[in-house]
Enzyme design. Sequence first.
Site, PDB file in Angstrom:
ATOM      1  N   ARG A 149      90.093   6.351  21.609  1.00  0.00           N
ATOM      2  CA  ARG A 149      88.748   5.823  21.331  1.00  0.00           C
ATOM      3  C   ARG A 149      87.685   6.708  22.017  1.00  0.00           C
ATOM      4  NH1 ARG A 149      84.020   4.394  23.372  1.00  0.00           N
ATOM      5  NH2 ARG A 149      85.115   3.560  25.192  1.00  0.00           N
ATOM      6  N   ASP A 150      87.596   6.595  23.326  1.00  0.00           N
ATOM      7  CA  ASP A 150      86.554   7.346  24.029  1.00  0.00           C
ATOM      8  C   ASP A 150      86.750   8.844  23.805  1.00  0.00           C
ATOM      9  OD1 ASP A 150      84.328   7.603  25.580  1.00  0.00           O
ATOM     10  OD2 ASP A 150      85.225   6.912  27.433  1.00  0.00           O
ATOM     11  N   HIS A 197      84.559   9.394  34.251  1.00  0.00           N
ATOM     12  CA  HIS A 197      84.503  10.684  33.558  1.00  0.00           C
ATOM     13  C   HIS A 197      84.483  11.784  34.621  1.00  0.00           C
ATOM     14  CE1 HIS A 197      83.740   9.696  29.218  1.00  0.00           C
ATOM     15  NE2 HIS A 197      83.726   8.509  29.784  1.00  0.00           N
ATOM     16  N   CYS A 199      82.045  17.169  25.378  1.00  0.00           N
ATOM     17  CA  CYS A 199      81.555  18.142  24.411  1.00  0.00           C
ATOM     18  C   CYS A 199      82.682  19.036  23.919  1.00  0.00           C
ATOM     19  CB  CYS A 199      80.465  18.994  25.048  1.00  0.00           C
ATOM     20  SG  CYS A 199      79.958  20.353  24.007  1.00  0.00           S
ATOM     21  N   ASN A 204      86.799  12.266  29.797  1.00  0.00           N
ATOM     22  CA  ASN A 204      87.343  11.297  30.740  1.00  0.00           C
ATOM     23  C   ASN A 204      88.280  12.020  31.689  1.00  0.00           C
ATOM     24  OD1 ASN A 204      86.893   9.778  28.059  1.00  0.00           O
ATOM     25  ND2 ASN A 204      87.103   8.154  29.560  1.00  0.00           N
ATOM     26  N   HIS A 211      86.682   3.124  35.124  1.00  0.00           N
ATOM     27  CA  HIS A 211      86.672   4.120  34.038  1.00  0.00           C
ATOM     28  C   HIS A 211      85.788   5.278  34.499  1.00  0.00           C
ATOM     29  CE1 HIS A 211      86.105   5.007  29.546  1.00  0.00           C
ATOM     30  NE2 HIS A 211      85.060   5.619  30.049  1.00  0.00           N
TER      31      HIS A 211
END
Length: 307
Positions: free
Chosen positions: A11-12, A205, A236, A245, A203
Amino acid sequence: MDIRINEVGLRDGLQSQGKTLTVDERLALAEALAGAGLRYMEAGSFVSPKAVPQMAGTEDLFPRLPSPERIQYAALVPNMKGYERAVAAGARTVNVVLSVTETMNQKNINMSLARTAEVCEQIVARAAGEGVNAQAYLAVAFECPFEGPVAPEVVARYGALMRDAGAGKVIVADTIGAADPAKVDAVLERLLEQVDVARVSCHFHDTRGMALANIHAAVLAGVREFDASIGGLGGCPFSPGASGNVATEDVALMLQSMGLDTGIDPLDLVPVVREAERLTGTALGGKSFRWLSRQYGKTRGGQGDDQ
Ligand code: COA
Ligand code: ZN
């Protein structure tokens, strides 16, 4: 298992890729992840395909996901329509997203913060009544790209709101990778006054290279669940690893090195990273990937050698 790793690459990770994967390709990645022992995954979102074309077709993916009897697949839902689509597709765990600043909600889902909080409460309450597990993301919990730093009190307040609504988990999300271990301490100190640590997840990044340090800080604070993305997928597509992530293989390796059981052997993730690279056409791999690849080559033979 000491620590649960929740894989969010599907997903992410995929939602920010330049290349949109087909449902078959997303399924291939899910199968590779399942084969490597991942037991918790965010498999997709039920958002507008106009807003996020990469997540179109998630209703076709959900019924085909492997081993649903032993793997928990979550679906991100931005509103009630998303919730209904998710449940109709067979999702038994849904993730609502409450960005804790006004502008982020406007930019992300075109709703005010107050309205988003209401909608999240309604979805979580409805899920409870329908036997669906609902989890709540608190997005931009450290810093908002539009409004700047976020006070820990704000995160704690929305955490309490989601706790009261009945969310099974409250997930602190460093959406832009702005946290550092001191900020993690500060946010968790306030949040854990409101929400039992067993119901908190984080969560991170890796935008500024501090995600593992942040996870370590959260482990010391008692958190036992973390999101991660295979190969650091996300961010990106033109600057691999720059803002994705935290990589699942890095998290699995660090926790294993610390003697904490995640149920995942980081070496098993090496072929999964390669599969994700093949599918996305992007160079992937967390900070440990070269080393893991060499170990893989030595111990499992074949194509493990890194260039
Ligand atoms: N799934 C699919 N379609 C949806 C939807 C959902 N959950 N919610 C709304 N829509 C559709 C509406 O039916 C409408 O369709 P139409 O144009 O064919 O009539 C259209 O989207 C616009 O609906 P509206 O309620 O006006 O929404 P909006 O334009 O304000 O967009 C969201 C709101 C939430 C649908 C959109 O911003 C979105 O999907 N954002 C997700 C962003 C995201 O995934 N971020 C990362 C994770 S948090
Ligand atoms: Zn994220």
